[in-house]
Design an enzyme around this catalytic site. Structure first.
Site, PDB file in Angstrom:
ATOM      1  N   HIS A 217       0.850  -1.209   0.000  1.00 29.71           N
ATOM      2  CA  HIS A 217       0.000   0.000   0.000  1.00 29.71           C
ATOM      3  C   HIS A 217       0.880   1.250   0.000  1.00 29.71           C
ATOM      4  CE1 HIS A 217      -4.181  -1.054   0.106  1.00 29.71           C
ATOM      5  NE2 HIS A 217      -4.536   0.090   0.630  1.00 29.71           N
TER       6      HIS A 217
ATOM      7  N   GLY B  25      -5.417   5.520  -3.682  1.00 28.19           N
ATOM      8  CA  GLY B  25      -5.355   4.992  -5.038  1.00 28.19           C
ATOM      9  C   GLY B  25      -4.713   3.626  -5.166  1.00 28.19           C
TER      10      GLY B  25
ATOM     11  N   GLY C 227      -5.731   0.492  -4.441  1.00 29.15           N
ATOM     12  CA  GLY C 227      -6.549  -0.560  -5.040  1.00 29.15           C
ATOM     13  C   GLY C 227      -6.644  -0.434  -6.543  1.00 29.15           C
TER      14      GLY C 227
ATOM     15  N   ILE D  53      -4.571   1.125  -8.556  1.00 27.82           N
ATOM     16  CA  ILE D  53      -3.277   0.880  -9.188  1.00 27.82           C
ATOM     17  C   ILE D  53      -2.949  -0.608  -9.187  1.00 27.82           C
ATOM     18  CG2 ILE D  53      -0.793   1.269  -8.971  1.00 27.82           C
ATOM     19  CD1 ILE D  53      -1.421   4.091  -8.052  1.00 27.82           C
ATOM     20  N   SER D  54      -3.320  -1.333  -8.119  1.00 30.30           N
ATOM     21  CA  SER D  54      -3.054  -2.773  -8.091  1.00 30.30           C
ATOM     22  C   SER D  54      -3.760  -3.472  -9.247  1.00 30.30           C
ATOM     23  CB  SER D  54      -3.504  -3.371  -6.754  1.00 30.30           C
ATOM     24  OG  SER D  54      -4.917  -3.355  -6.626  1.00 30.30           O
ATOM     25  N   ARG D  55      -4.969  -3.020  -9.589  1.00 32.24           N
ATOM     26  CA  ARG D  55      -5.700  -3.637 -10.702  1.00 32.24           C
ATOM     27  C   ARG D  55      -5.150  -3.179 -12.054  1.00 32.24           C
ATOM     28  NH1 ARG D  55      -9.411  -2.862  -6.528  1.00 32.24           N
ATOM     29  NH2 ARG D  55     -10.077  -0.789  -7.210  1.00 32.24           N
TER      30      ARG D  55
END
Length: 455
Positions: A193, A198, A200, A202-204
């Site tokens: 994290h 942002g 979540g 960016i992880s996707r």
């Protein structure tokens, strides 16, 4: 058949098919783009509906009572999605940390203040910086009430450096399947994290960068499935990383099936779409436009002069390209007009229609005592029928463009197709927006003629 076998089977099936047509490829990309932007932002609390998201991203129009930041972040997320697609298409390029910081700067737009919690769970406010690793500890409250702390601000730069080293190493080794690499990168990023906000989204985006760079379609985590998504992440937290990989693989199967349908020329509307449409319909019926002006003759005629007449003229000109494919072409215009009682006028050319409407407009403005609600344009229809194709391969084709003037909004539609546009009367239109409407209607006309053509 497990998830990996199913993925391999779908990839093989796709490889044996002729290439996807340009038109279907465009529709597929539009579907992925809209689904990913809507769902990824909706998971994080953005309140734009599916219809409002489509209106914003395709027509650059805002609708509904939302904070301007929600519109800005949805558009910015779309920019980020298209950027990672560009990076993924360059097979010689390797993602670097700077790119991840750039993604954060893109999706968050600019610094802002946000409600937050102190490490001991107390409410506070914090300014969110963009494109920089976090300056304050961040955490999440678990379902059992406990607080889970991510990597500390001090440890974050090293953790991100180690994450990228791990990623480069796995790319070189080629031991992980693309969906495994994508899912694990997603999970490892979430554990760090690294940003104040942002993470979540960016992880996707990073997950889909991996998939796209391996010539796979993007994964869409549906906001309606958020509970199962978070549960899979929680299982990974307990050491069951395979549960999260399996979950992402299941979503990839959905995307591959969608790609397969598009390649075959089948409809790519999925079951969820009807629920989105119902939700939008319900919201409209509950007076989504209740803060917009009610239809008056004055507003309708302004819309006619500023938009409708331009759309009809441009579309009329464009569809003449099909005239020489047929022996006979018939064009008719219908006008439903209320002046005391409803009547329908028939016109055989655009000039006659335009002259009639503008005469009524002029008459209206010359009558000072006339209330603006007593005369109304209710609907305009333009019908065109192509008969007797010169090669006898195209069936007779009739289409109708309707403009329907409702109480608080007006609709432009190509009858019996999905090309439908709805706007409040206060809407202002740029030339590019008018062109976009015309092009979508023109595309619909072409698709109807194409569908009526023998193979």
């Amino acid at each position: 058949m497990n998830e990996n076998e199913k993925i391999d089977s779908l990839i093989k099936e796709l490889s044996l098919l002729p290439g996807i047509s340009n038109e279907n490829a465009r529709k597929l990309e539009a579907k992925f783009r809209l689904e990913f932007n809507f769902n990824s932002n909706h998971i994080e609390g953005n309140t734009l509906t599916y219809g409002e998201t489509k209106l914003l991203l395709i027509f650059d129009k805002t609708e509904g009572a939302h904070d301007m930041r929600e519109f800005e972040e949805m558009k910015a997320h779309d920019v980020a999605y298209r950027w990672i697609k560009e990076l993924a298409e360059d097979k010689s390029y390797m993602l670097i940390e700077r790119d991840i910081k750039q993604l954060n700067q893109i999706i968050l737009v600019r610094p802002f203040w946000k409600e937050a919690e102190t490490p001991d769970g107390q409410a506070t406010r914090r300014q969110i910086q963009v494109g920089e690793y976090k300056q304050h500890p961040n955490s999440v409250r678990l379902q059992n009430g406990e607080i889970f702390h991510y990597a500390s601000p001090i440890d974050t730069p090293m953790a991100m450096h180690e994450l990228m080293d791990w990623y480069y190493s796995e790319v070189d080794k080629k031991e992980l399947r693309p969906v495994e690499l994508a899912a694990i990168l997603h999970y490892k990023f979430v554990l760090i994290h690294p940003f104040d906000d942002g993470n979540g989204r960016i992880s996707r985006l990073l997950m889909n960068y991996v998939l796209l760079s391996n010539d796979l379609p993007p994964v869409i985590i549906k906001s309606a499935d958020k509970k199962n998504y978070l549960n899979a992440l929680n299982q990974a937290d307990t050491g069951n990383l395979n549960a999260f990989v399996k979950y992402i693989a299941q979503q990839l199967i959905w995307s591959l099936n969608l790609q397969l349908k598009a390649t075959k020329g089948e409809s790519i509307e999925d079951d969820d779409d009807v629920y989105k449409q119902v939700a939008l319909f319900k919201k409209e019926q509950l007076n989504i436009y209740n803060n917009k002006p009610i239809k008056t003759f004055e507003l309708v005629t302004k819309v006619y002069r500023n938009l409708i007449s331009k759309v009809i003229i441009d579309l009329e000109h464009k569809v003449t390209v099909f005239d020489d494919l047929f022996e006979e072409v018939q064009t008719k215009y219908y006008l439903k007009f209320t002046q005391g009682k409803t009547k329908e006028e028939l016109f055989d050319n655009l000039y006659s229609l335009d002259t009639f409407i503008n005469t009524e407009i002029d008459n209206f403005y010359n009558l000072d005592v006339l209330n603006s609600t007593e005369i109304n344009l209710n609907a305009i229809s333009w019908e065109k029928e192509f008969k007797s194709s010169i090669n006898e391969k195209i069936a007779n084709t009739r289409f109708k463009v309707q403009i329907i003037f409702e109480k608080r909004s007006f609709i432009i539609e190509l009858y019996n197709t999905s090309e439908v546009f709805q706007f409040p009367y206060v809407q202002n239109f740029t030339e590019s927006e008018i062109t976009s409407i015309v092009n979508n209607l023109y595309k619909g006309v072409f698709e109807k003629i194409q569908a009526n053509t023998q193979k």
